[in-house]
Design a protein around this motif. Structure first.
Motif, PDB file in Angstrom:
ATOM      1  N   GLY B 104       0.834  -1.211   0.000  1.00  0.00           N
ATOM      2  CA  GLY B 104       0.000   0.000   0.000  1.00  0.00           C
ATOM      3  C   GLY B 104       0.861   1.251   0.000  1.00  0.00           C
ATOM      4  O   GLY B 104       0.672   2.159  -0.808  1.00  0.00           O
ATOM      5  N   VAL B 109      -0.514   4.932  -0.834  1.00  0.00           N
ATOM      6  CA  VAL B 109      -1.605   4.899   0.129  1.00  0.00           C
ATOM      7  C   VAL B 109      -1.046   5.346   1.483  1.00  0.00           C
ATOM      8  O   VAL B 109       0.067   4.963   1.841  1.00  0.00           O
ATOM      9  CB  VAL B 109      -2.195   3.473   0.238  1.00  0.00           C
ATOM     10  CG1 VAL B 109      -3.342   3.446   1.223  1.00  0.00           C
ATOM     11  CG2 VAL B 109      -2.631   2.982  -1.128  1.00  0.00           C
ATOM     12  N   SER B 110      -1.789   6.177   2.207  1.00  0.00           N
ATOM     13  CA  SER B 110      -1.277   6.666   3.491  1.00  0.00           C
ATOM     14  C   SER B 110      -1.118   5.492   4.453  1.00  0.00           C
ATOM     15  O   SER B 110      -1.762   4.454   4.306  1.00  0.00           O
ATOM     16  CB  SER B 110      -2.234   7.689   4.082  1.00  0.00           C
ATOM     17  OG  SER B 110      -3.354   7.026   4.616  1.00  0.00           O
ATOM     18  N   THR B 113      -4.489   4.433   6.126  1.00  0.00           N
ATOM     19  CA  THR B 113      -5.411   3.760   5.199  1.00  0.00           C
ATOM     20  C   THR B 113      -4.874   2.385   4.827  1.00  0.00           C
ATOM     21  O   THR B 113      -5.615   1.401   4.729  1.00  0.00           O
ATOM     22  CB  THR B 113      -5.587   4.589   3.909  1.00  0.00           C
ATOM     23  OG1 THR B 113      -5.825   5.940   4.275  1.00  0.00           O
ATOM     24  CG2 THR B 113      -6.725   4.084   3.064  1.00  0.00           C
ATOM     25  N   SER B 114      -3.550   2.331   4.622  1.00  0.00           N
ATOM     26  CA  SER B 114      -2.902   1.083   4.244  1.00  0.00           C
ATOM     27  C   SER B 114      -3.122   0.022   5.323  1.00  0.00           C
ATOM     28  O   SER B 114      -3.413  -1.134   5.021  1.00  0.00           O
ATOM     29  CB  SER B 114      -1.411   1.359   4.051  1.00  0.00           C
ATOM     30  OG  SER B 114      -0.851   0.441   3.184  1.00  0.00           O
ATOM     31  N   THR B 117      -6.868  -1.010   5.262  1.00  0.00           N
ATOM     32  CA  THR B 117      -7.181  -1.859   4.108  1.00  0.00           C
ATOM     33  C   THR B 117      -6.576  -3.241   4.293  1.00  0.00           C
ATOM     34  O   THR B 117      -7.195  -4.250   3.958  1.00  0.00           O
ATOM     35  CB  THR B 117      -6.643  -1.235   2.808  1.00  0.00           C
ATOM     36  OG1 THR B 117      -6.948   0.151   2.804  1.00  0.00           O
ATOM     37  CG2 THR B 117      -7.270  -1.875   1.595  1.00  0.00           C
ATOM     38  N   THR B 154      -4.840  -1.421  -3.571  1.00  0.00           N
ATOM     39  CA  THR B 154      -5.255  -0.117  -4.101  1.00  0.00           C
ATOM     40  C   THR B 154      -6.576  -0.237  -4.858  1.00  0.00           C
ATOM     41  O   THR B 154      -6.991   0.701  -5.524  1.00  0.00           O
ATOM     42  CB  THR B 154      -4.205   0.468  -5.055  1.00  0.00           C
ATOM     43  OG1 THR B 154      -3.946  -0.491  -6.071  1.00  0.00           O
ATOM     44  CG2 THR B 154      -2.915   0.793  -4.346  1.00  0.00           C
TER      45      THR B 154
END
Lengths: 283, 332
Positions: B104, B109-110, B113-114, B117, B154
């Motif tokens: 991520g 991806v921050s 968030t990573s 997720t 993603t």
């Protein structure tokens, strides 16, 4: 891009963008900020790897102890009259030598890494091609720091009293780390070229031995025959060793330090683009 | 309403020296479908996928992913794709969680968030209990699932799956199929390669059959199977000497020749529908021909191949395939 999707997104997952939206949002290349962030992520991966394979630290912990003691006792009497008198000459030399050995491992490990499946994924990701190369090298700064600190500690235990004081020694360690990082690009390039980790090891040895021993690391240049002295004088390792001596023994930032940094910059300028190009060709 | 195809390729070529691994393949995959590329080992499936995924340079022809030119714009292409290879491409030195987080982060991806997720995907793939275990302790099926999860971090609109179930046991295989179906239900487009007709049949909306770098057939699974009959009746005759008579009976009944293997007394009959099997059996009894064993199976890839290309898959790794091959060769 002018991709217009008039189709509504599937109701099941409202979070998902339509493919057209995603296509329109793509960027043509990585920004510098993205490249740096990717490089740091790869560095994080390398530190995790180091922590889980502590044998990676053997060379940077054992070699400084072994080399310092071995060369000081072996050559000290003959070259400088006594071990204590030889230490200010040899410690900065061994510093450069250990840094060089430590960065040799960078190329070998890159090659081993590139054989693994995970590198297929790295290649398939929209990430900067320099990140998988530069990331592990940043993590390796830790190895250079360990190696140079241990070399000084061993030297001091043997009676070395650096005239540059704490500040001089600290600067010498920083310079060694910079030098290690720069020279590691040579071995990274070899890592992207060679077919196997063993051949990287072999080629790296052939580069490392002349670079370290055909320098002023262990002996004063004045004692060398003319042809050898000519090579020693252009060897970037000699610049680094001289600069380290100035910092550790005199605590002075001399012109040699400037030249050492120029030599490092030159090595990066040549070998970093070569490495990235060769890595891309593996795709 | 303009509909951009997920994959559009024309005349794709990849050569390795004199050998043309992919030799002028056209491919058209619509959004939201599962497209299967079916073929034996060495047919050029993986090579084709690698070209589309920017992992190999395209030697000839052109390809677009959602309208983005693969050759001209590899960086954009990579942002639209998730690739899951034949061998798990995850990092052995990291845990499942760390792997997903890293992939991520590498795609911008921050960190937060990573992490979220990653947790969500691990749960979705039934890996949450193994989230913090090193990959070396993972089973083959777990690795494959983690590998697929890593391609989804993603949420790319297109997923390439290279032989997603090769080497998995039947139960894990079924799980993988369910996961792939869920992906498509969520709006994803899937391009998968497989060696199993069965798998393409289960999953794919459309199938391309690839042989020696060329596309030899394309269609829905039903169309493809119809070309060889929907099922195959396999018989072993009590007396091998009856074979010629038995073949004549079948020819008269179905209008087609059965595939014979004289040394074992075996006979394979392609059927349009499975219930035609009864007709064949009754006719054989009326002709007084004894039978020691009977089975009705779906056609194998080998049979589809023979029908489409006139030669078998040439894959002798599987003993039953090798036996089939011998039969086919004898019959020719």
């Amino acid at each position: 891009m002018t991709l217009q999707m008039t189709q509504p997104a599937p109701a099941a997952t409202p979070r998902r963008l339509t493919p057209g939206d995603v296509a329109a949002r793509t960027t043509s290349h990585n920004s510098l900020r993205e490249t740096l962030s990717q490089t740091m992520s790869m560095a994080w991966r390398a530190t995790k790897k180091m922590r889980r394979n502590p044998e990676q630290f053997f060379d940077v912990t054992i070699q400084p102890l072994l080399f310092t003691a071995m060369f000081a006792y072996l050559l000290g009497g003959g070259l400088s009259g006594s071990v204590e008198a030889y230490l200010p000459l040899v410690i900065p030399g061994i510093l450069a030598q250990t840094a060089l050995t430590a960065c040799m491992a960078t190329g070998v490990q890159l090659r081993e890494d590139m054989e693994k499946g995970v590198f297929d994924r790295f290649k398939s990701l929209p990430m900067a091609r320099i990140a998988p190369l530069a990331g592990p090298m940043i993590a390796d700064l830790l190895r250079y720091a360990i190696a140079s600190t241990l070399t000084f500690v061993t030297g001091i235990a043997m009676g070395y009293r650096p005239g540059g004081g704490v500040a001089g020694v600290a600067m010498a360690i920083v310079l060694t780390m910079i030098a290690g990082w720069s020279l590691a690009w040579v071995f990274t390039w070899v890592g992207t070229l060679a077919r196997s980790a063993q051949s990287v090891q072999g080629i790296s040895m052939m580069i490392m031995f002349p670079l370290t021993f055909m320098s002023n690391a262990l002996v004063p240049v004045e004692t060398l025959p003319g042809w050898l002295a000519a090579f020693v004088k252009v060897n970037p390792v000699s610049y680094i060793v001289t600069a380290t001596r100035d910092l550790a023994n005199d605590g002075q930032i001399t012109g040699h330090v400037g030249w050492a940094l120029v030599a490092c910059a030159a090595v990066i300028a040549i070998f970093a683009p070569l490495s990235v190009r060769s890595y891309k060709r593996h795709l | 309403m303009k509909h951009i195809p997920a994959v559009h390729a024309e005349g794709l070529v990849k050569s390795f020296g004199d050998f043309r691994a992919v030799d002028g393949v056209d491919l058209h995959v619509d959004q939201g479908e599962i497209y299967g590329v079916l073929g034996p080992n060495g047919a050029g499936k993986t090579t084709m996928l690698k070209m589309l995924a920017t992992l190999l340079p395209i030697d000839g022809g052109r390809a677009e992913i959602f309208g983005v030119d693969v050759r001209r714009d590899p960086h954009r292409t990579r942002q639209l794709l998730g690739v899951t290879g034949q061998y798990a491409s995850v990092d052995e030195n990291l845990t499942a969680n760390e792997n997903l987080w890293l992939f991520g982060r590498l795609q911008g991806v921050s960190s937060r968030t990573s992490r979220a997720t990653a947790a969500q995907l691990l749960e979705q793939f039934g890996l949450q209990e193994a989230a913090n275990k090193p990959i070396s302790q993972f089973s083959g099926g777990m690795r494959r699932r983690l590998d697929l999860a890593a391609s989804l971090i993603t949420r790319p609109p297109l997923i390439f799956l290279d032989e997603p179930t090769t080497g998995l046991d039947p139960r894990t295989r079924g799980q993988m199929w369910d996961t792939i179906r869920e992906l498509v239900a969520g709006g994803c487009t899937v391009l998968l390669t497989t060696q199993y007709l069965d798998e393409a049949d289960q999953l794919a909306d459309r199938i391309a059959v690839i042989d020696r770098g060329r596309k030899v057939a394309e269609g829905t699974p039903d169309e493809l199977k119809a070309s060889v009959g929907n099922s195959t009746l396999r018989l072993r005759l009590t007396d091998g000497a009856d074979q010629a008579v038995a073949a004549e009976v079948v020819r008269r009944l179905l209008g087609e020749d059965p595939v014979l293997s004289p040394e074992s007394g075996r006979m394979n009959v392609a059927l349009a529908t499975a219930d035609r099997a009864a007709d064949v059996l009754i006719s054989l009894r009326e002709a007084g021909i004894g039978i020691t064993s009977v089975s009705v199976d779906a056609p194998t890839l080998d049979e589809v191949f023979l029908a489409l290309t006139g030669h078998d898959t040439g894959d002798s790794s599987d003993p039953s395939a090798a036996a089939d091959k011998r039969q086919l060769e004898v019959a020719r």
